[in-house]
Design a protein around this motif. Structure first.
Motif, PDB file in Angstrom:
ATOM      1  N   ALA A 139     -17.288 -36.723 -18.554  1.00 36.39           N
ATOM      2  CA  ALA A 139     -18.405 -35.875 -18.497  1.00 36.39           C
ATOM      3  C   ALA A 139     -19.015 -35.659 -19.776  1.00 36.39           C
ATOM      4  N   ASN A 140     -20.272 -35.634 -19.612  1.00 36.75           N
ATOM      5  CA  ASN A 140     -21.248 -35.483 -20.800  1.00 36.75           C
ATOM      6  C   ASN A 140     -21.155 -34.209 -21.124  1.00 36.75           C
ATOM      7  N   PRO A 141     -21.789 -33.609 -22.302  1.00 31.93           N
ATOM      8  CA  PRO A 141     -21.629 -32.305 -22.772  1.00 31.93           C
ATOM      9  C   PRO A 141     -22.400 -31.350 -21.709  1.00 31.93           C
ATOM     10  N   SER A 142     -23.456 -31.477 -21.343  1.00 30.64           N
ATOM     11  CA  SER A 142     -24.084 -30.530 -20.164  1.00 30.64           C
ATOM     12  C   SER A 142     -23.326 -30.693 -18.761  1.00 30.64           C
ATOM     13  N   GLY A 143     -22.635 -31.800 -18.579  1.00 26.76           N
ATOM     14  CA  GLY A 143     -21.802 -31.977 -17.291  1.00 26.76           C
ATOM     15  C   GLY A 143     -20.804 -30.974 -17.469  1.00 26.76           C
ATOM     16  N   LEU A 144     -19.975 -30.795 -18.555  1.00 26.86           N
ATOM     17  CA  LEU A 144     -19.004 -30.070 -18.643  1.00 26.86           C
ATOM     18  C   LEU A 144     -19.364 -28.685 -18.896  1.00 26.86           C
ATOM     19  N   ALA A 145     -20.273 -28.261 -19.582  1.00 20.72           N
ATOM     20  CA  ALA A 145     -20.820 -26.776 -19.432  1.00 20.72           C
ATOM     21  C   ALA A 145     -21.411 -26.220 -18.341  1.00 20.72           C
ATOM     22  N   LEU A 146     -21.766 -27.172 -17.524  1.00 25.51           N
ATOM     23  CA  LEU A 146     -22.380 -26.611 -16.149  1.00 25.51           C
ATOM     24  C   LEU A 146     -21.442 -25.843 -15.446  1.00 25.51           C
ATOM     25  N   THR A 147     -20.194 -25.973 -15.389  1.00 25.35           N
ATOM     26  CA  THR A 147     -19.260 -25.087 -14.761  1.00 25.35           C
ATOM     27  C   THR A 147     -18.350 -24.430 -15.891  1.00 25.35           C
TER      28      THR A 147
END
Length: 310
Positions: A139-147
């Protein structure tokens, strides 16, 4: 000892229970119906087969229905194209009878360097790579932070369906949690239709069936749906409410692997929320393992040659 019906029989029973007789122009008759949905004899008549044959089919005594019978049952049950494909696969499995099972599909978990670069390229758009059973492999940073809270799981436990049913923040993240959860279960059912013996599938289904009554209830509905493109609204605890479009793309040479990318129109509040989310995710990764694209089995991935493509 009572024999459990095979998967084909369970699917037929679950789907006929979900069809309203009135929707098919059938009379309700006098009194209260003891059977939800269609009776066996009603489905048999609609499909043009005898009631005895249908009962044998549902109980697993008849294991070689013809393609014409399978399609007739699909029409009677008002199955869409994806559900009909699932029914055909169950019929094929019943015909094989386990004597000559289809070889299990390869379940590579290696995330190629080109995919990791792609995740970085689309920032600030949240993006991640999923396995066939929705393990978050990168995951990229925002992909990880999305959840929110996903980073609290050990890397090999980061699974978006596990998160949906078991993480305490999941129910408040999606305003339509029930719809989201049913979509997750329908995806796993679709995977089960193509590869029922997949050990990763058995592991996640077994875990969730034990830990989540909602999952068990939805699993018995036999809904079938591959997750596709669309929009999702998030009630994110740190960046606020945002509605993002998402694209789901299959990955070449990675059986069942997909890359999911969320986006928003530049200049909108949703886009600004994505930018903040990317900053938050970069901080999470910096604090946990350095600012990089999150990847499972990073040491193994480093050995993959860089010349490969999507």
């Amino acid at each position: 000892m009572t024999e459990q019906p095979p998967e084909l029989g369970r699917f037929l029973r679950a789907r006929r229970a979900g069809v309203a007789p009135a929707d098919l122009g059938l009379p309700l008759g006098a009194g209260t119906r003891r059977t939800p949905g269609l009776r066996r004899e009603e489905l048999a008549a609609l499909a043009g087969v005898s009631i005895d044959y249908y009962i044998r089919l549902e109980r697993g005594k008849e294991t070689r229905p013809s393609p014409a019978v399978v399609d007739a049952l699909g029409r009677a049950l008002r199955l869409d194209a994806e559900e009909l494909a699932f029914l055909r696969e169950l019929a094929a499995q019943a015909a094989r009878g386990g004597a000559h099972p289809r070889p299990a599909a390869s379940t590579s978990r290696t995330v190629r360097p080109t995919l990791r670069r792609l995740l970085e390229t689309v920032r600030p758009c949240p993006a991640y790579v999923l396995s066939r059973t929705n393990d978050m492999l990168a995951a990229n940073p925002s992909g990880l932070a999305l959840t929110p809270g996903m980073i609290d799981y050990p890397e090999k436990q980061r699974n978006t369906i596990r998160y949906t049913f078991l993480h305490p923040q999941a129910r408040s993240l999606w305003p339509d949690w029930e719809v989201k959860a049913r979509s997750c279960v329908a995806h796993l059912r679709a995977v089960a239709g193509s590869d029922p013996d997949d050990p990763e599938l058995a592991a996640i289904v077994g875990e969730l069936a034990v830990k989540s009554p909602e999952f068990s209830r939805m699993w018995e509905r036999y809904d079938v749906r591959r997750v596709g493109n669309g929009q999702k609204t998030f009630l994110h605890p740190t960046v606020g409410t945002m509605t993002l479009s998402h694209e789901v793309m299959e990955i070449n040479r990675m059986e069942g692997g997909r890359i999911v990318v969320y986006s928003a129109e530049p200049g909108t509040a949703d886009y600004d929320a994505m930018v903040l989310l990317d900053m938050e995710g970069a901080g999470l990764l910096e604090g946990s393992c350095g600012a990089r694209v999150l990847t499972v089995d990073a040491e193994q991935d480093a050995d993959v040659e860089h010349g490969r493509s999507l």
